[in-house]
Motif scaffolding. Structure first.
Motif, PDB file in Angstrom:
ATOM      1  N   ALA A  14       0.804  -1.221   0.000  1.00  0.00           N
ATOM      2  CA  ALA A  14       0.000   0.000   0.000  1.00  0.00           C
ATOM      3  C   ALA A  14       0.841   1.279   0.000  1.00  0.00           C
ATOM      4  O   ALA A  14       0.620   2.173  -0.827  1.00  0.00           O
ATOM      5  CB  ALA A  14      -0.974   0.000   1.172  1.00  0.00           C
ATOM      6  N   GLU A  15       1.788   1.385   0.888  1.00  0.00           N
ATOM      7  CA  GLU A  15       2.600   2.612   0.957  1.00  0.00           C
ATOM      8  C   GLU A  15       3.433   2.790  -0.306  1.00  0.00           C
ATOM      9  O   GLU A  15       3.570   3.906  -0.815  1.00  0.00           O
ATOM     10  CB  GLU A  15       3.492   2.586   2.193  1.00  0.00           C
ATOM     11  N   ARG A  16       3.968   1.709  -0.807  1.00  0.00           N
ATOM     12  CA  ARG A  16       4.784   1.771  -2.017  1.00  0.00           C
ATOM     13  C   ARG A  16       3.944   2.221  -3.216  1.00  0.00           C
ATOM     14  O   ARG A  16       4.398   3.004  -4.050  1.00  0.00           O
ATOM     15  CB  ARG A  16       5.411   0.399  -2.268  1.00  0.00           C
ATOM     16  N   VAL A  17       2.710   1.747  -3.296  1.00  0.00           N
ATOM     17  CA  VAL A  17       1.817   2.142  -4.384  1.00  0.00           C
ATOM     18  C   VAL A  17       1.507   3.633  -4.307  1.00  0.00           C
ATOM     19  O   VAL A  17       1.559   4.341  -5.317  1.00  0.00           O
ATOM     20  CB  VAL A  17       0.527   1.296  -4.368  1.00  0.00           C
ATOM     21  N   LEU A  18       1.209   4.131  -3.131  1.00  0.00           N
ATOM     22  CA  LEU A  18       0.918   5.566  -2.981  1.00  0.00           C
ATOM     23  C   LEU A  18       2.112   6.418  -3.386  1.00  0.00           C
ATOM     24  O   LEU A  18       1.948   7.427  -4.075  1.00  0.00           O
ATOM     25  CB  LEU A  18       0.508   5.872  -1.540  1.00  0.00           C
ATOM     26  N   ALA A  19       3.305   6.024  -2.971  1.00  0.00           N
ATOM     27  CA  ALA A  19       4.512   6.764  -3.355  1.00  0.00           C
ATOM     28  C   ALA A  19       4.705   6.703  -4.870  1.00  0.00           C
ATOM     29  O   ALA A  19       5.059   7.703  -5.506  1.00  0.00           O
ATOM     30  CB  ALA A  19       5.729   6.191  -2.626  1.00  0.00           C
ATOM     31  N   PHE A  20       4.449   5.555  -5.464  1.00  0.00           N
ATOM     32  CA  PHE A  20       4.581   5.380  -6.912  1.00  0.00           C
ATOM     33  C   PHE A  20       3.625   6.314  -7.649  1.00  0.00           C
ATOM     34  O   PHE A  20       4.005   6.976  -8.622  1.00  0.00           O
ATOM     35  CB  PHE A  20       4.302   3.918  -7.278  1.00  0.00           C
ATOM     36  N   TRP A  21       2.382   6.386  -7.189  1.00  0.00           N
ATOM     37  CA  TRP A  21       1.395   7.230  -7.862  1.00  0.00           C
ATOM     38  C   TRP A  21       1.788   8.700  -7.829  1.00  0.00           C
ATOM     39  O   TRP A  21       1.443   9.438  -8.742  1.00  0.00           O
ATOM     40  CB  TRP A  21       0.018   7.038  -7.254  1.00  0.00           C
ATOM     41  N   LYS A  22       2.496   9.133  -6.814  1.00  0.00           N
ATOM     42  CA  LYS A  22       2.925  10.536  -6.764  1.00  0.00           C
ATOM     43  C   LYS A  22       3.843  10.875  -7.934  1.00  0.00           C
ATOM     44  O   LYS A  22       3.833  11.992  -8.435  1.00  0.00           O
ATOM     45  CB  LYS A  22       3.628  10.835  -5.442  1.00  0.00           C
ATOM     46  N   ASP A  23       4.638   9.901  -8.389  1.00  0.00           N
ATOM     47  CA  ASP A  23       5.559  10.116  -9.500  1.00  0.00           C
ATOM     48  C   ASP A  23       4.963   9.751 -10.856  1.00  0.00           C
ATOM     49  O   ASP A  23       5.290  10.353 -11.864  1.00  0.00           O
ATOM     50  CB  ASP A  23       6.836   9.282  -9.308  1.00  0.00           C
ATOM     51  N   ALA A  24       4.089   8.745 -10.877  1.00  0.00           N
ATOM     52  CA  ALA A  24       3.685   8.161 -12.153  1.00  0.00           C
ATOM     53  C   ALA A  24       2.249   8.461 -12.576  1.00  0.00           C
ATOM     54  O   ALA A  24       1.923   8.288 -13.743  1.00  0.00           O
ATOM     55  CB  ALA A  24       3.885   6.642 -12.099  1.00  0.00           C
ATOM     56  N   ALA A  25       1.388   8.887 -11.656  1.00  0.00           N
ATOM     57  CA  ALA A  25      -0.027   9.070 -11.981  1.00  0.00           C
ATOM     58  C   ALA A  25      -0.386  10.547 -12.015  1.00  0.00           C
ATOM     59  O   ALA A  25       0.236  11.366 -11.347  1.00  0.00           O
ATOM     60  CB  ALA A  25      -0.889   8.348 -10.949  1.00  0.00           C
ATOM     61  N   GLU A  26      -1.404  10.850 -12.774  1.00  0.00           N
ATOM     62  CA  GLU A  26      -1.943  12.215 -12.859  1.00  0.00           C
ATOM     63  C   GLU A  26      -3.117  12.342 -11.910  1.00  0.00           C
ATOM     64  O   GLU A  26      -3.960  11.455 -11.837  1.00  0.00           O
ATOM     65  CB  GLU A  26      -2.441  12.487 -14.278  1.00  0.00           C
ATOM     66  N   GLY A  27      -3.201  13.452 -11.210  1.00  0.00           N
ATOM     67  CA  GLY A  27      -4.364  13.734 -10.379  1.00  0.00           C
ATOM     68  C   GLY A  27      -4.419  12.888  -9.117  1.00  0.00           C
ATOM     69  O   GLY A  27      -3.713  11.900  -8.971  1.00  0.00           O
ATOM     70  N   THR A  28      -5.270  13.314  -8.209  1.00  0.00           N
ATOM     71  CA  THR A  28      -5.486  12.571  -6.971  1.00  0.00           C
ATOM     72  C   THR A  28      -6.980  12.526  -6.687  1.00  0.00           C
ATOM     73  O   THR A  28      -7.751  13.313  -7.223  1.00  0.00           O
ATOM     74  CB  THR A  28      -4.772  13.241  -5.771  1.00  0.00           C
ATOM     75  N   THR A  29      -7.358  11.595  -5.827  1.00  0.00           N
ATOM     76  CA  THR A  29      -8.754  11.477  -5.417  1.00  0.00           C
ATOM     77  C   THR A  29      -8.799  11.350  -3.902  1.00  0.00           C
ATOM     78  O   THR A  29      -7.773  11.178  -3.253  1.00  0.00           O
ATOM     79  CB  THR A  29      -9.430  10.232  -6.037  1.00  0.00           C
ATOM     80  N   VAL A  30     -10.002  11.379  -3.364  1.00  0.00           N
ATOM     81  CA  VAL A  30     -10.156  11.243  -1.915  1.00  0.00           C
ATOM     82  C   VAL A  30      -9.731   9.862  -1.437  1.00  0.00           C
ATOM     83  O   VAL A  30      -9.488   9.673  -0.252  1.00  0.00           O
ATOM     84  CB  VAL A  30     -11.610  11.534  -1.462  1.00  0.00           C
ATOM     85  N   SER A  31      -9.618   8.902  -2.335  1.00  0.00           N
ATOM     86  CA  SER A  31      -9.221   7.540  -1.964  1.00  0.00           C
ATOM     87  C   SER A  31      -7.713   7.332  -1.983  1.00  0.00           C
ATOM     88  O   SER A  31      -7.243   6.254  -1.637  1.00  0.00           O
ATOM     89  CB  SER A  31      -9.869   6.532  -2.908  1.00  0.00           C
ATOM     90  N   ASP A  32      -6.969   8.337  -2.405  1.00  0.00           N
ATOM     91  CA  ASP A  32      -5.517   8.192  -2.517  1.00  0.00           C
ATOM     92  C   ASP A  32      -4.846   8.408  -1.168  1.00  0.00           C
ATOM     93  O   ASP A  32      -4.118   9.372  -0.954  1.00  0.00           O
ATOM     94  CB  ASP A  32      -4.951   9.186  -3.531  1.00  0.00           C
ATOM     95  N   ASP A  33      -5.132   7.504  -0.269  1.00  0.00           N
ATOM     96  CA  ASP A  33      -4.473   7.515   1.031  1.00  0.00           C
ATOM     97  C   ASP A  33      -4.323   6.068   1.482  1.00  0.00           C
ATOM     98  O   ASP A  33      -4.819   5.136   0.826  1.00  0.00           O
ATOM     99  CB  ASP A  33      -5.233   8.367   2.049  1.00  0.00           C
ATOM    100  N   LEU A  34      -3.628   5.879   2.589  1.00  0.00           N
ATOM    101  CA  LEU A  34      -3.353   4.534   3.076  1.00  0.00           C
ATOM    102  C   LEU A  34      -4.633   3.755   3.336  1.00  0.00           C
ATOM    103  O   LEU A  34      -4.740   2.579   2.952  1.00  0.00           O
ATOM    104  CB  LEU A  34      -2.497   4.620   4.339  1.00  0.00           C
ATOM    105  N   ALA A  35      -5.621   4.388   3.957  1.00  0.00           N
ATOM    106  CA  ALA A  35      -6.876   3.695   4.248  1.00  0.00           C
ATOM    107  C   ALA A  35      -7.581   3.267   2.960  1.00  0.00           C
ATOM    108  O   ALA A  35      -8.122   2.158   2.880  1.00  0.00           O
ATOM    109  CB  ALA A  35      -7.791   4.588   5.081  1.00  0.00           C
ATOM    110  N   GLY A  36      -7.565   4.131   1.940  1.00  0.00           N
ATOM    111  CA  GLY A  36      -8.210   3.808   0.676  1.00  0.00           C
ATOM    112  C   GLY A  36      -7.554   2.633  -0.032  1.00  0.00           C
ATOM    113  O   GLY A  36      -8.228   1.705  -0.488  1.00  0.00           O
ATOM    114  N   VAL A  37      -6.228   2.666  -0.124  1.00  0.00           N
ATOM    115  CA  VAL A  37      -5.514   1.585  -0.819  1.00  0.00           C
ATOM    116  C   VAL A  37      -5.612   0.291  -0.021  1.00  0.00           C
ATOM    117  O   VAL A  37      -5.853  -0.775  -0.586  1.00  0.00           O
ATOM    118  CB  VAL A  37      -4.052   1.982  -1.096  1.00  0.00           C
TER     119      VAL A  37
END
Length: 151
Positions: A14-37
């Motif tokens: 989960a934490e690795r995915v969130l860090a990855f999305w900061k570099d590789a994904a566009e935009g964020t949503t309310v689910s882009d946090d540890l609890a969401g993932v």
């Protein structure tokens, strides 16, 4: 591409995915946090597909199936790993998952402003559907079903 491994996410990712999305994904949503993932992984670990090469996370896609529709979110490839077949492999895995469930059509969420993504999705055979508009409502602060909170 035989060194590319596609697998379902585990809670430890989960934490690795969130860090990855900061570099590789566009935009964020309310689910882009540890609890969401973590919630996604707990509910359906195979929905969050990870692409790894030599242990490095190089891509993700969320391939959610609700019993009726096949939803695709968070197709993201590390900027230095783009145009190497990572997105193609992730989408093939997602589509195989959907067809195994009896899914009939993939539905991708793509930001309007993300022109690079438009090209990637179009090259994968997806087309914009101008007949429909996505309506959303953040549910932040809404309690999940269950017993009332003690208080």
């Amino acid at each position: 591409m035989n060194d590319l491994r596609i697998r379902g996410a585990a809670p430890a990712d989960a934490e690795r995915v969130l860090a990855f999305w900061k570099d590789a994904a566009e935009g964020t949503t309310v689910s882009d946090d540890l609890a969401g993932v973590r919630g996604l992984i707990a509910r359906d670990p195979e929905a969050l597909l990870l692409a790894e090469r030599d242990g490095e996370l190089v891509g993700t896609v969320i391939a959610g199936f609700d019993g009726w529709r096949c939803h695709l979110y968070r197709l993201a490839v590390h900027p230095q790993r783009r145009r190497q077949g990572v997105a193609t492999a992730l989408l093939a895995a997602a589509e195989a998952r959907f067809t195994a469930f009896g899914g009939r059509r993939g539905d991708a969420m793509v930001l309007v402003r993300n022109e690079r993504a438009h090209h990637a999705w179009r090259s994968a055979g997806y087309l914009p559907n101008e007949e429909w508009r996505r309506w959303t409502k953040p549910l932040v602060g809404v309690r999940p079903p269950g017993p009332p909170a003690a208080g």
